[in-house]
Scaffold this motif. Structure first.
Motif, PDB file in Angstrom:
ATOM      1  N   GLY A   1      91.008  62.228  95.033  1.00  0.00           N
ATOM      2  CA  GLY A   1      90.294  63.349  94.432  1.00  0.00           C
ATOM      3  C   GLY A   1      89.836  64.363  95.469  1.00  0.00           C
ATOM      4  N   GLU A   2      89.410  63.874  96.634  1.00  0.00           N
ATOM      5  CA  GLU A   2      88.992  64.796  97.691  1.00  0.00           C
ATOM      6  C   GLU A   2      90.166  65.656  98.152  1.00  0.00           C
ATOM      7  OE1 GLU A   2      87.299  62.246 100.622  1.00  0.00           O
ATOM      8  OE2 GLU A   2      85.300  62.288  99.720  1.00  0.00           O
ATOM      9  N   ALA A   3      91.356  65.045  98.234  1.00  0.00           N
ATOM     10  CA  ALA A   3      92.547  65.807  98.633  1.00  0.00           C
ATOM     11  C   ALA A   3      92.871  66.877  97.593  1.00  0.00           C
ATOM     12  CB  ALA A   3      93.730  64.857  98.819  1.00  0.00           C
TER      13      ALA A   3
ATOM     14  N   ALA B   1      79.478  73.237  89.252  1.00  0.00           N
ATOM     15  CA  ALA B   1      78.817  74.533  89.411  1.00  0.00           C
ATOM     16  C   ALA B   1      77.531  74.404  90.216  1.00  0.00           C
ATOM     17  CB  ALA B   1      78.524  75.128  88.030  1.00  0.00           C
ATOM     18  N   ALA B   2      76.736  73.377  89.927  1.00  0.00           N
ATOM     19  CA  ALA B   2      75.466  73.189  90.628  1.00  0.00           C
ATOM     20  C   ALA B   2      75.698  72.911  92.108  1.00  0.00           C
ATOM     21  CB  ALA B   2      74.681  72.045  89.990  1.00  0.00           C
ATOM     22  N   THR B   3      76.747  72.170  92.419  1.00  0.00           N
ATOM     23  CA  THR B   3      77.070  71.896  93.817  1.00  0.00           C
ATOM     24  C   THR B   3      77.468  73.176  94.536  1.00  0.00           C
ATOM     25  OG1 THR B   3      77.836  69.689  93.218  1.00  0.00           O
ATOM     26  CG2 THR B   3      78.526  70.538  95.360  1.00  0.00           C
ATOM     27  N   SER B   4      78.252  74.001  93.866  1.00  0.00           N
ATOM     28  CA  SER B   4      78.662  75.275  94.458  1.00  0.00           C
ATOM     29  C   SER B   4      77.474  76.196  94.678  1.00  0.00           C
ATOM     30  CB  SER B   4      79.693  75.956  93.547  1.00  0.00           C
ATOM     31  OG  SER B   4      80.100  77.191  94.070  1.00  0.00           O
ATOM     32  N   LEU B   5      76.506  76.176  93.743  1.00  0.00           N
ATOM     33  CA  LEU B   5      75.328  77.040  93.833  1.00  0.00           C
ATOM     34  C   LEU B   5      74.206  76.425  94.665  1.00  0.00           C
ATOM     35  CD1 LEU B   5      75.172  78.139  90.074  1.00  0.00           C
ATOM     36  CD2 LEU B   5      75.944  79.528  92.024  1.00  0.00           C
ATOM     37  N   ARG B   6      74.376  75.141  95.050  1.00  0.00           N
ATOM     38  CA  ARG B   6      73.332  74.408  95.786  1.00  0.00           C
ATOM     39  C   ARG B   6      72.033  74.380  94.986  1.00  0.00           C
ATOM     40  NH1 ARG B   6      76.102  71.841  99.535  1.00  0.00           N
ATOM     41  NH2 ARG B   6      74.215  71.589 100.787  1.00  0.00           N
TER      42      ARG B   6
ATOM     43  N   LEU C   1      92.508  72.680  95.742  1.00  0.00           N
ATOM     44  CA  LEU C   1      92.070  73.640  94.725  1.00  0.00           C
ATOM     45  C   LEU C   1      90.925  74.527  95.204  1.00  0.00           C
ATOM     46  CD1 LEU C   1      92.132  71.328  91.555  1.00  0.00           C
ATOM     47  CD2 LEU C   1      93.820  73.049  92.231  1.00  0.00           C
ATOM     48  N   GLY C   2      90.449  74.296  96.433  1.00  0.00           N
ATOM     49  CA  GLY C   2      89.357  75.096  96.963  1.00  0.00           C
ATOM     50  C   GLY C   2      88.018  74.780  96.342  1.00  0.00           C
ATOM     51  N   MET C   3      87.831  73.567  95.861  1.00  0.00           N
ATOM     52  CA  MET C   3      86.572  73.179  95.225  1.00  0.00           C
ATOM     53  C   MET C   3      85.525  72.852  96.280  1.00  0.00           C
ATOM     54  SD  MET C   3      88.118  70.737  92.214  1.00  0.00           S
ATOM     55  CE  MET C   3      86.488  70.342  91.542  1.00  0.00           C
ATOM     56  N   PRO C   4      84.228  72.860  95.902  1.00  0.00           N
ATOM     57  CA  PRO C   4      83.177  72.468  96.844  1.00  0.00           C
ATOM     58  C   PRO C   4      83.406  71.047  97.354  1.00  0.00           C
ATOM     59  CG  PRO C   4      82.223  73.509  94.905  1.00  0.00           C
ATOM     60  CD  PRO C   4      83.670  73.286  94.608  1.00  0.00           C
ATOM     61  N   GLU C   5      82.969  70.806  98.563  1.00  0.00           N
ATOM     62  CA  GLU C   5      83.169  69.489  99.168  1.00  0.00           C
ATOM     63  C   GLU C   5      82.550  68.389  98.302  1.00  0.00           C
ATOM     64  OE1 GLU C   5      82.462  67.247 103.478  1.00  0.00           O
ATOM     65  OE2 GLU C   5      81.630  69.243 103.119  1.00  0.00           O
TER      66      GLU C   5
END
Length: 420
Positions: A167-169, A102-107, A174-178
């Motif tokens: 995991g990156e693949a 979540a924190a990565t998505s929210l920066r 899944l459309g997760m943050p990089e």
């Protein structure tokens, strides 16, 4: 449900075997989760903060989180058993992993650091599990049982970083943050570890041990069969923490040192891999030695290995093969000291004080490791890698000089305190 105090020795031995197997499996799963987390934590911190100078705060947050959660989790285990203590630490880590995503998505960098601190709950549970392996062990098998759980960490630590690519693949699908894709494996590993703890630690080894100890004391008219030895326990805490500080300080600065001397990232990675193998792969050997030779003798062996590592690092710091050998010896010395020191702490503590001291040991170990890593950078910049090794030698000398504390028998006041 039958009274645990009525269990014959053969049934207690059966519970112990199941406990060790359960803990070892959970360590594999937790190691996979933790290995994947640390592999990309630094990269996430740099990306979210926008400053590479802040990347190291990810590891520092995990370490301090481990330290801060060690004592509360040990206290929970003392009151409610290992099952709840280990499960709670793993659940906290799972919440931390979800917050990392979540924190990565929210920066949100401050939230990211809080998340990594919560991830430290998983590491605190992993550390506590080695003590859980000793709850029902005998004096003749305590070191071996503890070391088998430590050894199981090897599998997870090796597999975890190798899951970053897959995991990156998965994350992209899944459309997760990089960079957060590998945390899918972390979440799965934590969930499986929680399931293993809940299903496998029945009956709870610590609660069984407490009841069996109480029953035996009552049968012996209230006589405490094992005197409390606080001086030996304090020495064990110091020896384990000092070895950890030495290991973390030198290991943390080795990649920087090697890169400055022209080593490639592949060589750095290979050197650290051999170091990690030294930390965990031979832990059963040191467990057997601590059971046969004695805890203190094995701790002294660990200090000798640490001293050899530091001498090689100090005198041959310009040689990449020599630094690799030093890192392997460093891992072996840490393993011998940690296994034997943890066993010594357990058997030198009366049952009423045991889990509290185990939590204190984990707190001290994690805290000095974090401080050691921070100070190591300053020392490296001041007097170089060889100088850092010589400074670290002070802790090895202190651990050897204080050995008489570990072999002193309990005094009369100490025996009286244990009976209170």
């Amino acid at each position: 449900m039958p009274d645990d105090t009525a269990l014959p020795d053969r049934d207690v031995a059966g519970i112990q075997r199941r406990t060790v197997a359960t803990l070892a499996l959970a360590q594999v799963l937790g190691g996979i989760a933790f290995g994947a987390t640390l592999s990309i934590g630094v990269l996430l911190a740099a990306e979210v903060s926008g400053d590479e100078a802040l990347a190291g705060l990810a590891t520092a947050a995990v370490t301090f989180g481990t330290a801060l959660l060690a004592i509360p989790l040990a206290a929970l285990a003392r009151r409610r058993g290992r099952r709840l203590g280990l499960t709670s630490g793993t659940v906290i880590a799972l919440v931390g992993v979800l917050l990392v995503i979540a924190a990565t998505s929210l920066r949100a960098f401050p939230l990211l650091l809080v998340a990594f601190a919560l991830v430290g709950g998983g590491q605190a549970a992993n550390l506590q599990s080695r003590f859980a392996a000793t709850d029902l062990a005998t004096d003749a098998t305590r070191g071996r049982a503890l070391s088998l759980v430590v050894w199981a960490t090897t599998i997870g630590v090796v597999l975890g970083p190798n899951l970053v690519g897959p995991g990156e693949a998965v994350g992209r699908a899944l459309g997760m943050p990089e960079l957060t894709g590998p945390y899918v494996f972390t979440v799965v590993g934590q969930l499986l570890a929680i399931t293993v703890y809940l299903a496998g630690l029945r009956p709870d080894p610590l609660l069984v041990a407490q009841r069996v100890t109480a029953a035996r004391a009552a049968a012996a008219s209230g006589v405490v069969r094992r005197a409390d030895r606080p001086r030996a326990a304090r020495y064990a805490i110091f020896a384990v923490a000092a070895a950890h500080a030495v290991m973390v300080a030198v290991m943390a600065m080795t990649p920087v040192h090697l890169l400055h001397h022209g080593a490639s990232l592949q060589i750095v990675g290979f050197t650290i891999s051999l170091h990690v193998a030294g930390m965990y792969a031979l832990s059963p050997v040191f467990g057997i030695l601590s059971d046969r030779w004695g805890r203190v003798a094995t701790i002294v062996l660990g200090q000798a290995l640490l001293a050899a590592a530091l001498v090689v690092a100090a005198t041959l710091s310009g040689s990449m093969p020599a630094v690799t050998i030093a890192l392997i010896l460093l891992g072996l010395g840490w393993s011998a000291t940690t296994v034997a020191g943890s066993a010594l702490l357990t058997e030198s503590s009366a049952e009423a004080r045991r889990t509290r001291r185990q939590g204190l040991s984990d707190f001290t170990m994690s805290f000095v490791g974090a401080v050691g890593a921070i100070l190591a950078g300053l020392v490296l910049g001041w007097i170089g890698y060889g100088g850092l090794a010589l400074v670290a030698m002070v802790l090895v000398v202190a651990a050897v000089a204080l050995v008489p504390l570990a072999v002193t028998r309990a005094s009369a006041p100490e025996r009286a305190a244990a009976a209170d």
